[in-house]
Structure formats: structure tokens, C-alpha cells
Write an enzyme that holds these catalytic residues in place. Structure first.
Site, PDB file in Angstrom:
ATOM      1  N   SER A 184       0.822  -1.203   0.000  1.00  5.13           N
ATOM      2  CA  SER A 184       0.000   0.000   0.000  1.00  5.13           C
ATOM      3  C   SER A 184       0.866   1.268   0.000  1.00  5.13           C
ATOM      4  O   SER A 184       1.687   1.434  -0.887  1.00  5.13           O
ATOM      5  CB  SER A 184      -0.953  -0.059   1.198  1.00  5.13           C
ATOM      6  OG  SER A 184      -1.931   0.914   1.081  1.00  5.13           O
ATOM      7  N   HIS A 387      -7.033  -5.652  -0.878  1.00  2.00           N
ATOM      8  CA  HIS A 387      -5.874  -4.873  -0.424  1.00  2.00           C
ATOM      9  C   HIS A 387      -5.048  -5.534   0.684  1.00  2.00           C
ATOM     10  O   HIS A 387      -3.828  -5.519   0.634  1.00  2.00           O
ATOM     11  CB  HIS A 387      -6.386  -3.522   0.070  1.00  2.00           C
ATOM     12  CG  HIS A 387      -5.391  -2.414   0.007  1.00  2.00           C
ATOM     13  ND1 HIS A 387      -4.860  -1.964  -1.178  1.00  2.00           N
ATOM     14  CD2 HIS A 387      -4.834  -1.645   0.973  1.00  2.00           C
ATOM     15  CE1 HIS A 387      -4.031  -0.970  -0.934  1.00  2.00           C
ATOM     16  NE2 HIS A 387      -3.999  -0.760   0.363  1.00  2.00           N
TER      17      HIS A 387
END
Ligand SMILES: *[C@@H]1O[C@H](CO)[C@@H](O)[C@H](O)[C@H]1NC(C)=O
Ligand SMILES: *[C@@H]1O[C@H](CO)[C@@H](O)[C@H](O)[C@H]1NC(C)=O
Length: 413
Positions: A184, A387
Site C-alpha cells: 500500500s 488490499h
């Protein structure tokens, strides 16, 4: 709309640290909540810190402090390798937004990526970037009192923190190169560094970018575009009332989230993650989801969120827009300069997910088309992948960790 957001942020901000104007500190720090968590039967790993987790799972670890050129003091944890293999170079792990080094290990000895790397004879260095709970320190600024401490976004993390950590690790291990694995914002930081300080590419044998967040066009996160368009107003408001830090640990909201997620992990945290990242219920076990909330939401600067907001609005990967006047002073141009990822000469692997709202395949295509040394763009073959699944997902070992070990095997000397 903005009013409600600010009220919401105000309540999340009941924290140990509110820099208020001018240099007045209001403290809402919670007392130690650990006895309460024990009494309520929380999963222990929710509240153990990095050192405690590594000790519990039988891995020797060390705590290091790294000083950046601009005076930030960062905590970097090292997990020593379980076996010696001279071919293997150190690995630096870079966490995401409002996250920390803990994310690489809290799922335990069977599935914690940091532990798996150690089992495979790797020397693991898990970074904590400026502003998170382990790295709220500076040689001059007090994060609880000095607003200047919080004047940073992912730009400064990439420009100062990562190079300082790389140099520190290489010097401690007497190596000339390291592997980097980022998740991320840990990928955003890397691409800032590798394009703004391209000499650091020589120090990276290979980087693995999990859920890359670089171009942020057409995000599917509900409300993201509205928030992004308002991000300047929100930031100005927050600054005006004295907030520079958001989502710190030891705050009421963090504790409430932790509590709720212990008891209804999929319904509560699952829904939160599904709205923000595309998480699919059950793709992370309830236990890992519950434990994750003890380690996530551990601090970020307002400016970091505003910078991400600018990426969403502009559709470009570019430096912080300070406004025309300041841009001319700082950059010599009316508009902020774009990051030039063509300068990322080190080999890169992108690992992506079909259902990741923050790291869409469309945006990854923009990135991969511009990287000069792309080794692979691997899409996890599982439609529910999102994610956080790369680190905590059911079958992460098979889909992601084993894959990463294979890439390393190809690049080991
Ligand atoms: C982790 O927790 C232990 C025990 O509470 C404490 O002594 C130690 O300072 C903590 N480490 C960090 C880095 O916060
Ligand atoms: C971006 O970097 C590449 C490689 O160094 C260079 O050839 C190109 O001119 C740069 N582009 C811009 C717009 O500066």
C-alpha cells in the site's frame, strides 16, 4: 458535509496528542487499556507489540533507531534469520498508511510473512515510518506540541525515511544491496524514493510491491472522490483548529474499533474494510481480522491524506500541490512536478488483486507501462483477493509468500 467530517475527525482525535494552536496541548490519552483487554478475553496478539510478538513466537528480534537527514527518529525492528545462508541479502519491509511493522507478523508463526522469511534464512528489517506509533520522535520537534513535526506526506517518507533505513541496514549488515517489500503506501513511498533519488536504485536488488498505490484514477471507494475534492478544505479546517495528526493509537476511537472487532469481526471490521478496500467477507479469518485492528489505525499526518486526495483529483502521480504561490517558491513551477517513474531503474514486481478498490488493475496498468525494469505484474488468481489479503488473507502463503520467495530465489546471487 465538511462540517460532519470535521466533527467525526474531532471525535476520532481523542488521543494522546493534539497539537493545538498555539503550542497548547490538550491530552485525551487513555490510560493503559491492557488489563481491560485481558479481562474481556481479547485475543492476546491484538495488544502485544512487535517485540512481544516475536518473543512469543520464538524469534529473536532487535529494535533499532534510525535518524533521518531531517531529524526524524524511526524505529526499525529486525527479525534475525533462523538459519545462515550467505547468498541471502537483507529484506526491508515497508508498511502502509496508518499501519506499522506489526502487520508483517501478527498473524502468528504459521502465516506471519516476517516469520516465514526468517525460516527461509532471511534477515528481516521491518520499518516504521515517521508519525506512526513506534516512530513519533524527532530530535527537535515534539509531535505532541510542534505542528511542524506533522508537515510531511508520503513524499518525505520516500525522500528521507526510506533512504535512511536502506543506508542503515546496508551499513549494519555490510551488504551493498537489499530487497524491498512494500504494501500500500509502502509502495508509494518506494516509487517516490526511486524516482526522486534514483541513485538508491543501485541499492535495491529487487522490490516487491504489494497492492501498489501510485496512480489513483477512478477509485471505487464510495465517497472517495467527494472527500478528495474537499481535501484542501478539510485540511485547512483541521489545521485551523490545530490538528495535524489523524488516527493515532491510544485514542477512544481506536479502542472502540478494537473492542467491537473482537466480538463481531466480520460484521464490523469486515464491513469497514469492504467499503474502503473491496474486502470480501471470510477472505481473512475472523481471528486475523480481530487482531489486525489492534495494529492498524496507528497514526498518520493530515498532509499525507491530503496528498493522496490530490492524487485522486489530479489523476497523476505528482508532488504536493501547495498552491500557485508556494509552488513557484518550492518547485519553480505553477503546478507541482510529476514523479517520473521512468527513473525507477531497479527491478520491480507488482503484486495485485482483482478486487482491490485502492489498487485497481486499471491504475496498475498505467504504472506498469511506465516502469523501465518491470520483472512481473502478478495478479493473484482469486476473485475475492483485495488490499490486505496479500498479508493476512486465507491462502496468502500459497498465493503470495511462496511466490515472493520464488522471485527472491531468482535474484539471489
Ligand atoms: C513492548 O512492550 C514491552 C512490555 O510492555 C515494553 O517494555 C516495550 O518497551 C514495548 N516496546 C515498544 C517498542 O514499544
Ligand atoms: C523521465 O526519466 C527518463 C529516464 O531518466 C528521462 O529519459 C525522461 O526525460 C524523464 N521525463 C521527464 C518528463 O523528465
Amino acid at each position: 458535509m465538511i462540517k460532519y467530517i470535521v466533527i467525526l475527525l474531532y471525535f476520532q482525535q481523542f488521543t494522546g496528542s493534539i497539537p493545538t494552536q498555539p503550542n497548547r496541548l490538550i491530552s485525551y490519552a487513555l490510560p493503559d487499556t491492557r488489563p481491560l483487554k485481558k479481562a474481556l478475553g481479547f485475543y492476546e496478539d491484538t495488544y502485544l507489540n512487535f517485540t512481544e510478538l516475536t518473543t512469543k513466537y520464538g524469534y529473536p528480534s532487535e529494535k533499532h533507531t534510525v535518524l533521518t537527514e531531517d531529524g526524524y527518529l524511526l524505529t526499525v525492528f529486525r527479525i534475525l534469520p533462523k538459519c545462515i545462508d550467505k547468498q541471502k541479502i537483507p529484506i526491508i519491509l515497508g508498511h502502509g498508511l496508518v499501519d506499522s511493522s506489526d502487520s508483517w507478523i501478527f498473524t502468528g508463526s504459521e502465516t506471519g510473512f516476517g516469520f516465514i522469511l526468517s525460516n527461509n534464512c532471511y534477515d528481516v528489517w521491518a520499518a516504521n515510518f515517521r508519525g506512526n506509533t513506534y516512530s513519533r520522535k524527532h530530535v527537535r520537534f515534539d509531535p505532541n506540541k510542534d505542528p511542524d513535526y506533522w508537515e510531511f506526506s508520503f513524499h518525505e517518507v520516500g525522500y528521507f525515511d526510506l533512504p535512511a533505513i536502506i543506508d542503515y541496514v546496508l551499513s549494519k549488515t555490510a551488504q551493498s544491496q537489499a530487497y524491498y517489500v512494500g504494501q500500500s503506501q509502502g509502495t508509494t513511498d518506494f516509487f517516490v524514493m526511486a524516482s526522486q533519488r534514483p541513485e538508491y536504485n543501485d541499492k535495491i536488488r529487487l522490490s516487491i510491491q504489494l497492492a501498489p498505490v501510485v496512480w489513483l484514477r477512478n477509485l471505487k471507494v464510495p465517497g472517495a472522490n467527494i472527500l478528495a475534492r474537499e481535501s484542501k478544505n478539510i485540511k485547512d479546517l483541521l489545521y485551523a483548529i490545530g490538528f495535524r495528526e489523524l488516527f493515532a493509537k491510544q485514542q477512544v476511537i481506536h479502542t472502540i474499533v478494537e473492542l467491537i472487532c473482537q466480538f463481531i469481526p466480520q460484521t464490523a471490521c469486515g464491513t469497514f474494510l469492504s467499503l474502503t478496500t473491496g474486502y470480501v467477507y471470510g477472505s481473512i479469518t475472523s481471528k486475523n481480522l480481530a487482531v489486525s485492528m489492534g495494529h492498524l489505525i496507528v497514526g498518520a499526518s493530515v498532509k499525507t491524506l491530503a496528498h493522496f486526495g490530490q492524487l485522486i483529483v489530479s489523476g497523476d502521480f505528482q508532488q504536493y500541490d501547495e498552491g500557485v504561490e508556494e509552488n513557484i517558491k518550492k518547485y519553480g513551477t505553477i503546478k507541482p512536478p510529476k514523479y517520473n517513474v521512468s527513473r525507477v531503474s531497479s527491478p520491480v514486481v507488482l503484486i495485485c488483486a482483482e478486487n482491490d478498490y485502492l489498487s485497481s488493475l486499471e491504475n496498475i496498468n498505467v504504472l506498469s507501462s511506465r516502469l523501465p525494469n518491470l520483472v512481473d505484474r502478478y495478479i493473484v488468481p482469486e476473485l475475492t483477493w483485495s488490499h490486505h489479503n496479500h498479508l493476512w488473507g486465507v491462502r496468502a502463503t500459497e498465493y503470495v509468500f511462496q511466490k515472493i520467495l520464488n522471485y527472491f530465489d531468482r535474484f539471489n546471487a
